[in-house]
Design an enzyme around this catalytic site. Structure first.
Site, PDB file in Angstrom:
ATOM      1  N   ARG A 116       0.839  -1.203   0.000  1.00 30.81           N
ATOM      2  CA  ARG A 116       0.000   0.000   0.000  1.00 30.81           C
ATOM      3  C   ARG A 116       0.878   1.258   0.000  1.00 30.81           C
ATOM      4  O   ARG A 116       2.109   1.163   0.107  1.00 30.81           O
ATOM      5  CB  ARG A 116      -0.908   0.015   1.224  1.00 30.81           C
ATOM      6  CG  ARG A 116      -0.136   0.183   2.516  1.00 30.81           C
ATOM      7  CD  ARG A 116      -1.066   0.321   3.707  1.00 30.81           C
ATOM      8  NE  ARG A 116      -0.322   0.779   4.860  1.00 30.81           N
ATOM      9  CZ  ARG A 116      -0.682   0.584   6.123  1.00 30.81           C
ATOM     10  NH1 ARG A 116      -1.788  -0.065   6.385  1.00 30.81           N
ATOM     11  NH2 ARG A 116       0.040   1.058   7.113  1.00 30.81           N
ATOM     12  N   ASP A 142       8.256 -10.600   7.780  1.00 29.04           N
ATOM     13  CA  ASP A 142       8.492  -9.430   8.617  1.00 29.04           C
ATOM     14  C   ASP A 142       9.980  -9.130   8.455  1.00 29.04           C
ATOM     15  O   ASP A 142      10.816  -9.984   8.799  1.00 29.04           O
ATOM     16  CB  ASP A 142       8.136  -9.780  10.072  1.00 29.04           C
ATOM     17  CG  ASP A 142       8.427  -8.625  11.019  1.00 29.04           C
ATOM     18  OD1 ASP A 142       9.293  -7.792  10.693  1.00 29.04           O
ATOM     19  OD2 ASP A 142       7.793  -8.563  12.088  1.00 29.04           O
ATOM     20  N   GLY A 171       8.371   0.950   6.449  1.00 27.59           N
ATOM     21  CA  GLY A 171       8.708   1.840   7.558  1.00 27.59           C
ATOM     22  C   GLY A 171       7.492   2.069   8.437  1.00 27.59           C
ATOM     23  O   GLY A 171       6.348   1.850   8.022  1.00 27.59           O
ATOM     24  N   TYR A 221      11.855   8.015  14.991  1.00 23.22           N
ATOM     25  CA  TYR A 221      11.674   8.011  13.528  1.00 23.22           C
ATOM     26  C   TYR A 221      12.773   8.841  12.852  1.00 23.22           C
ATOM     27  O   TYR A 221      13.405   8.395  11.886  1.00 23.22           O
ATOM     28  CB  TYR A 221      10.288   8.586  13.217  1.00 23.22           C
ATOM     29  CG  TYR A 221       9.913   8.584  11.752  1.00 23.22           C
ATOM     30  CD1 TYR A 221       9.512   7.402  11.122  1.00 23.22           C
ATOM     31  CD2 TYR A 221       9.933   9.757  11.003  1.00 23.22           C
ATOM     32  CE1 TYR A 221       9.145   7.402   9.781  1.00 23.22           C
ATOM     33  CE2 TYR A 221       9.567   9.766   9.676  1.00 23.22           C
ATOM     34  CZ  TYR A 221       9.171   8.590   9.060  1.00 23.22           C
ATOM     35  OH  TYR A 221       8.813   8.600   7.735  1.00 23.22           O
TER      36      TYR A 221
END
Ligand code: NAD
Length: 461
Positions: free
Chosen positions: A230, A274, A302, A365
């Site tokens: 996606r 994963d 991410g 992040y």
């Protein structure tokens, strides 16, 4: 409700009202269409400072497009007098200036004169491209200063033309890399770079494949895309497949159905893993090995786990660093160890504007995304990769319209997407086009770059 308000704002009447209120209204950006005949069409004004070194390369590049080339008197004088220096056009789709010969600050006035006379003639969605030299490779400090000055000039020009959807970039070309400018020049002139502005693209000498087809540059190539089910990852998979690549998409088990849909649409191969699991590197290496190895590796998967550092759990810190940074390194190491990245391949990291500028509540992040840039910078100097002609680059997206940004409250979102020179958010395809440019076999001279896809966001370096 918020959708309706947004629709109203983006309607013709809404835009008129905003404009009357003195608010900058975003220009619709022209984006690449597979049906367009050439990467560029329209009038180009070519200018130059004294002793410009790349005029012949620029001319050769443009001769392969639908450009109608006009010359400033200084450029005309240097291309052998064949050009008619008196011919001009009312409007230009691009202004290209070769400043590679500047060796002194006083000479920069030639760039001033060129843009002072021509910038009002730049069309909407137009392009400014300045060509220079890497300043640290100059012969003396005065030349280095003059070359570095071009960066400030191009970034400021980008801010002056952004309101009309136009962009400006600097391409620095190392000594001996003149023939490698082609793919970068095509990219920044074309609509594929619609949401990139104020960037510096560094081109180095490398063994480059010049025979690539502009519309299908990745024909016959194998591309790995993590997080492909996606958002930006899906757009990367779509774009690489559009450009001819066979895509191997990776995602986690809960996304199996979505990944399956994307991969069957693209005739690709789905791999459920994963990326942080211990066996992910070998599972991915095996899947790629069965296809004869990979040519393009895109570390896109991410996550964000936002909290100020005082409130952040160590688990969320570690998880974000592992998915966004460490897992990609382990996968790359395994692919190199098993010789699964083909010669002439391309490794791409997905960073973020917040990894450059930092963001409150995103210490984890931003650290991970800054780490992506450090990894790319270091790997681009690796002798092992240079010997195999493998490039390593990063994209740093800014505000991109995805499900993630759609979840931001309306007014914060409206504000957020305007804080850049193009006054709008980008699309996932804008990030994907940049990755395809890195993966193009004609881009072997493009390595160690972090290109921001952010419409020249006002934040960050
Ligand atoms: P997204 O959440 O829509 O997609 C991320 C994909 O990665 C998902 O399909 C997810 O399942 C997958 N993924 C997450 N953890 C994984 C794991 N451990 N193993 C395998 N797959 C995993 O996000 P997006 O907005 O499309 O972002 C894609 C990339 O772009 C991310 O690296 C993100 O940090 C970066 N980015 C996005 C924006 C933006 O505005 N959306 C801005 C800057 C950077």
């Amino acid at each position: 409700m918020s959708d309706r308000i947004e629709k109203l704002i983006n309607s013709a009447a809404g835009k008129k009202l905003l404009s009357a209120m003195g608010v900058t209204v975003a220009t619709d950006l022209q984006r690449y269409k597979a049906t367009q005949a050439s990467y560029f069409s329209g009038a180009v004004l070519l200018g130059a400072g004294e002793d410009a070194k790349l005029l012949a390369n620029i001319q050769e590049n443009l001769s392969d497009s639908d450009a109608q080339v006009f010359y400033s008197p200084e450029a005309a004088a240097q291309v052998g007098g064949s050009a008619d220096s008196n011919a001009t056009s009312d409007r230009y789709q691009a202004l290209v200036f070769d400043g590679s010969g500047f060796v002194d600050a006083t000479e920069l006035v030639a760039a001033y004169r060129f843009f002072n006379a021509s910038i009002r003639k730049l069309k909407s969605s137009g392009r400014i491209v300045i060509i220079g030299r890497p300043h640290l490779q100059c012969a003396n400090p005065e030349a280095a200063a003059a070359q570095r000055a071009l960066e400030g000039l191009s970034r400021s020009l980008a801010k002056e033309v952004g309101a009309k959807g136009a962009t400006a970039q600097l391409i620095t070309v190392a000594d001996g890399a003149e023939a490698n400018i082609d793919s970068s020049l095509r990219f920044v002139l074309s609509p594929k770079s619609a949401y990139i502005s104020g960037q510096v693209i560094k081109v180095r000498a490398a063994d480059t494949d010049t025979g690539a087809d502009w519309h299908k540059p990745l024909a016959g190539k194998i591309a790995l895309v993590t997080g492909a089910s996606r958002g930006i990852g899906e757009a990367i998979a779509d774009t690489l497949a559009r450009d001819g690549a066979t895509v191997v998409g990776v995602d986690v088990a809960p996304m199996e159905a979505e990944l399956g849909k994307v991969m069957s649409r693209l005739n690709g191969k789905a791999v459920i893993a994963d990326i942080t699991s211990a066996d992910a590197p070998s599972i991915i290496a095996k899947a790629l090995g069965e296809l004869g190895g990979a040519d393009i590796i895109v570390h896109n998967a991410g996550v964000t786990r936002d909290k100020t550092i005082a409130n952040m759990s160590e688990q969320h810190w570690q998880m974000t660093l592992d998915i966004n940074l460490a897992a990609a390194q382990r996968i790359t190491a395994e692919l190199l160890k098993t010789n699964t990245i083909n010669d002439g391949g391309s490794i791409v990291g997905v960073s973020s504007m917040n990894g450059i500028g930092g963001q409150r509540g995103q210490t984890n992040y931003a650290a991970s995304k800054a780490g992506v840039i450090g990894y790319v910078d270091f790997m681009a100097q690796s002798k092992e990769l240079a010997a195999k002609n493998i490039t390593v680059n990063a994209v740093a997206p800014g505000f991109i319209e995805t499900a993630m940004t759609a979840a931001i409250p309306l007014f914060t979102r409206m504000f957020g997407r305007r804080l850049n020179s193009l006054s709008q958010g980008g699309l996932p395809v804008d990030v994907a086009e940049t990755i395809s440019f890195f993966g193009n076999p004609a881009s072997r001279g493009v390595s160690g770059n972090t290109v921001r896809v952010c419409g020249q966001s006002w934040f960050g370096a």
